[in-house]
Motif scaffolding. Structure first.
Motif, short mmCIF file in Angstrom:
data_model
loop_
_atom_site.label_atom_id
_atom_site.label_comp_id
_atom_site.label_asym_id
_atom_site.label_seq_id
_atom_site.Cartn_x
_atom_site.Cartn_y
_atom_site.Cartn_z
N TYR A 180 30.16 55.07 36.45
CA TYR A 180 31.11 53.99 36.71
C TYR A 180 30.63 53.14 37.88
O TYR A 180 29.77 53.55 38.67
CB TYR A 180 32.49 54.56 37.04
N SER A 181 31.22 51.96 37.98
CA SER A 181 31.06 51.09 39.15
C SER A 181 32.43 50.52 39.49
O SER A 181 33.25 50.27 38.59
CB SER A 181 30.08 49.96 38.88
N VAL A 182 32.67 50.31 40.78
CA VAL A 182 33.96 49.79 41.24
C VAL A 182 33.75 48.42 41.87
O VAL A 182 32.81 48.22 42.65
CB VAL A 182 34.62 50.74 42.26
N TYR A 183 34.64 47.48 41.56
CA TYR A 183 34.53 46.12 42.08
C TYR A 183 35.85 45.73 42.74
O TYR A 183 36.88 45.57 42.07
CB TYR A 183 34.18 45.15 40.96
N PHE A 184 35.80 45.62 44.08
CA PHE A 184 36.96 45.16 44.85
C PHE A 184 36.84 43.65 45.03
O PHE A 184 35.74 43.11 45.18
CB PHE A 184 37.01 45.85 46.21
N SER A 185 37.97 42.98 45.02
CA SER A 185 37.98 41.52 45.15
C SER A 185 39.01 41.10 46.18
O SER A 185 40.10 41.67 46.24
CB SER A 185 38.29 40.86 43.80
N GLU A 186 38.67 40.10 46.96
CA GLU A 186 39.62 39.58 47.94
C GLU A 186 40.57 38.57 47.32
O GLU A 186 41.68 38.38 47.80
CB GLU A 186 38.87 38.94 49.11
N THR A 187 40.12 37.90 46.26
CA THR A 187 40.93 36.87 45.62
C THR A 187 40.87 37.01 44.09
O THR A 187 40.00 37.70 43.56
CB THR A 187 40.44 35.46 45.99
N PHE A 188 41.76 36.32 43.41
CA PHE A 188 41.73 36.32 41.95
C PHE A 188 40.51 35.58 41.43
O PHE A 188 39.95 35.94 40.39
CB PHE A 188 43.01 35.69 41.39
N ASP A 189 40.08 34.54 42.15
CA ASP A 189 38.88 33.82 41.73
C ASP A 189 37.66 34.72 41.75
O ASP A 189 36.79 34.61 40.88
CB ASP A 189 38.65 32.59 42.62
N SER A 190 37.59 35.59 42.73
CA SER A 190 36.43 36.49 42.80
C SER A 190 36.45 37.52 41.68
O SER A 190 35.40 37.99 41.25
CB SER A 190 36.35 37.18 44.17
N ILE A 191 37.65 37.86 41.16
CA ILE A 191 37.73 38.71 39.97
C ILE A 191 37.03 38.02 38.81
O ILE A 191 36.21 38.62 38.10
CB ILE A 191 39.19 39.03 39.62
N SER A 192 37.35 36.75 38.61
CA SER A 192 36.74 36.00 37.51
C SER A 192 35.23 35.94 37.66
O SER A 192 34.49 36.13 36.67
CB SER A 192 37.31 34.58 37.46
N GLU A 193 34.76 35.68 38.86
CA GLU A 193 33.32 35.59 39.09
C GLU A 193 32.63 36.92 38.79
O GLU A 193 31.57 36.97 38.16
CB GLU A 193 33.05 35.19 40.54
N THR A 194 33.26 38.02 39.22
CA THR A 194 32.69 39.35 38.98
C THR A 194 32.63 39.67 37.50
O THR A 194 31.60 40.14 36.98
CB THR A 194 33.52 40.42 39.71
N VAL A 195 33.73 39.40 36.80
CA VAL A 195 33.79 39.71 35.37
C VAL A 195 32.76 38.90 34.59
O VAL A 195 32.04 39.43 33.73
CB VAL A 195 35.21 39.48 34.82
N LYS A 196 32.65 37.63 34.88
CA LYS A 196 31.69 36.77 34.18
C LYS A 196 30.26 37.25 34.42
O LYS A 196 29.42 37.24 33.50
CB LYS A 196 31.86 35.33 34.62
N GLU A 197 29.98 37.68 35.64
CA GLU A 197 28.64 38.18 35.94
C GLU A 197 28.35 39.47 35.18
O GLU A 197 27.27 39.64 34.61
CB GLU A 197 28.49 38.41 37.45
N LEU A 198 29.33 40.37 35.14
CA LEU A 198 29.14 41.63 34.42
C LEU A 198 28.94 41.38 32.92
O LEU A 198 28.11 42.03 32.28
CB LEU A 198 30.35 42.55 34.64
N LEU A 199 29.68 40.44 32.37
CA LEU A 199 29.51 40.10 30.96
C LEU A 199 28.11 39.55 30.68
O LEU A 199 27.51 39.84 29.64
CB LEU A 199 30.57 39.09 30.53
N SER A 200 27.59 38.78 31.62
CA SER A 200 26.25 38.22 31.45
C SER A 200 25.19 39.31 31.46
O SER A 200 24.10 39.13 30.90
CB SER A 200 25.96 37.19 32.55
N PHE A 201 25.49 40.45 32.07
CA PHE A 201 24.58 41.60 32.09
C PHE A 201 24.75 42.48 30.85
O PHE A 201 24.07 43.50 30.70
CB PHE A 201 24.81 42.45 33.34
#
Length: 290
Positions: free
Chosen positions: A33-54
Motif C-alpha cells: 500500500y501507499s498513503v497520500y495525505f493532502s492539505e487541500t482538496f485540490d491536492s487530492i485531485s493532483e495526487t489522484v491524477k498523477e497516480l492514474l497516469s502511472f
C-alpha cells in the motif's frame, strides 16, 4: 497496490487517526500500500491524477461524501478504477446507505475481501455525483448554517427554524423523456442515488443498483404545512405526504426562469443556470463485503 487517499486534516481530523489504524492492519497482513495525505482538496485531485497516469487503479478513500466526491471528480474513466470507502463518521451518508462499517479496522478488513459490487452514479452537468442532489429548503438551511461561527446541533436547528419554515420555494421546470414537462414551485426536492443526507432518510426507497434515480419533491406552500413537512422529511416519512410528488427516472432536466438554481451535491453547495441529470448504471466498482 492499494493507494490510500486521506481527507485533509483541516477538513476532518479523524482521517489521519483512522489511517493509522488501517496501516497497522495492512502491515499485519503484509499488504502492499501507499498513503497520500493532502492539505487541500485540490491536492487530492493532483495526487489522484498523477497516480492514474502511472497506471494505478486500486484506491481507498478515508473520508466522507465530500472527499469521495472530490476523488471521483478527478477521474475521467471510472472503468479503470476500483474503490474502497472508509467512512470517518457514523453519518457519512453514502457509506451509511450501503451499510459500510464505520469502524476503520473492520472497514479495511471488508475491503480486503476484494469482493466487488457495481453501483450506480448520478451525472449532473457532466459531474459524477455519488449520493444525491438537493434543491430548496435544505440548501437555504445549509447556506445559513455555514455562515455561523459556532456549528453544532443547536445552531443547525436555529437555521432550520429561521430559514426552512420561511423559504418561499423555487420555480422549476422539470423535463424528462419519460414524463410530461412540469412547472412547479418547489419547497424541497431530492434527486437521489443514495437515500441519506446528513443522516436523514431523504429517499427511503432509493436503490443504487436499478439504473434509476428517485425524485421526490414537495409543493407545500403554507407555513404550517412547511413545518409539518420538515418534521416528516427528517424521519423519511415525507414520501407519504399528500404534498409530495415522486418519480423514478434515468434522466431529468431542471431549469429556472432566472437561470439561478442553488443545489447541494454530495454535501457541497453549487450554483447552476440549469441541471441535466442522468444515471450512470453500474459505473462504480466498489469494494464491499458480501
Amino acid at each position: 497496490m492499494l493507494n490510500i487517499i486521506v481527507a485533509p486534516k483541516a477538513y476532518d481530523p479523524h482521517g489521519e487517526r483512522y489511517t493509522k489504524k488501517i496501516v497497522k492492519y495492512l502491515k499485519s497482513i503484509e499488504a502492499e500500500y501507499s498513503v497520500y495525505f493532502s492539505e487541500t482538496f485540490d491536492s487530492i485531485s493532483e495526487t489522484v491524477k498523477e497516480l492514474l497516469s502511472f497506471g494505478e487503479s486500486d484506491f481507498i478513500v478515508v473520508g466522507d461524501d465530500v472527499v469521495v466526491s472530490k476523488f471521483l471528480n478527478s477521474i475521467k474513466d471510472m472503468n479503470k478504477i476500483k474503490l474502497g470507502i472508509v467512512p470517518v463518521k457514523k453519518q457519512d451518508d453514502f457509506a451509511l446507505f450501503l451499510g459500510l462499517s464505520n469502524n476503520p479496522v473492520q472497514a479495511i478488513k471488508d475491503i480486503m475481501t476484494k469482493h466487488i459490487e457495481t453501483v450506480d452514479l448520478l451525472c449532473v452537468n457532466n459531474m459524477p455525483v455519488l449520493n444525491n442532489v438537493l434543491i430548496g429548503a435544505s440548501v437555504e438551511i445549509l447556506s445559513a448554517y455555514n455562515q455561523y461561527k459556532i456549528k453544532n446541533i443547536i445552531s443547525e436547528k436555529i437555521a432550520a427554524a429561521k430559514y426552512g419554515d420561511n423559504f418561499g420555494g423555487v420555480e422549476l421546470s422539470l423535463e424528462s423523456k419519460n414524463t410530461k414537462t412540469r412547472k412547479e414551485r418547489v419547497f424541497e426536492m431530492v434527486i437521489a442515488n443514495g437515500g441519506f443526507s446528513k443522516g436523514k432518510p431523504v429517499s427511503p426507497l432509493s436503490n443504487v443498483k436499478d439504473g434509476l434515480f428517485n425524485v421526490n419533491y414537495s409543493v407545500v406552500s403554507n407555513k404550517q404545512g412547511k413545518k409539518k413537512y420538515i418534521k416528516l422529511f427528517n424521519k423519511g416519512e415525507h414520501i407519504y405526504d399528500d404534498e409530495t410528488r415522486q418519480y423514478w427516472l434515468d434522466n431529468l432536466k431542471i431549469t429556472n426562469p432566472d437561470k439561478k438554481i442553488k443545489a447541494i451535491l454530495d454535501g457541497t453547495i453549487h450554483n447552476f443556470e440549469s441541471l441535466e441529470i442522468i444515471v450512470l448504471e453500474g459505473a462504480l466498482k466498489l469494494y464491499k463485503k458480501k
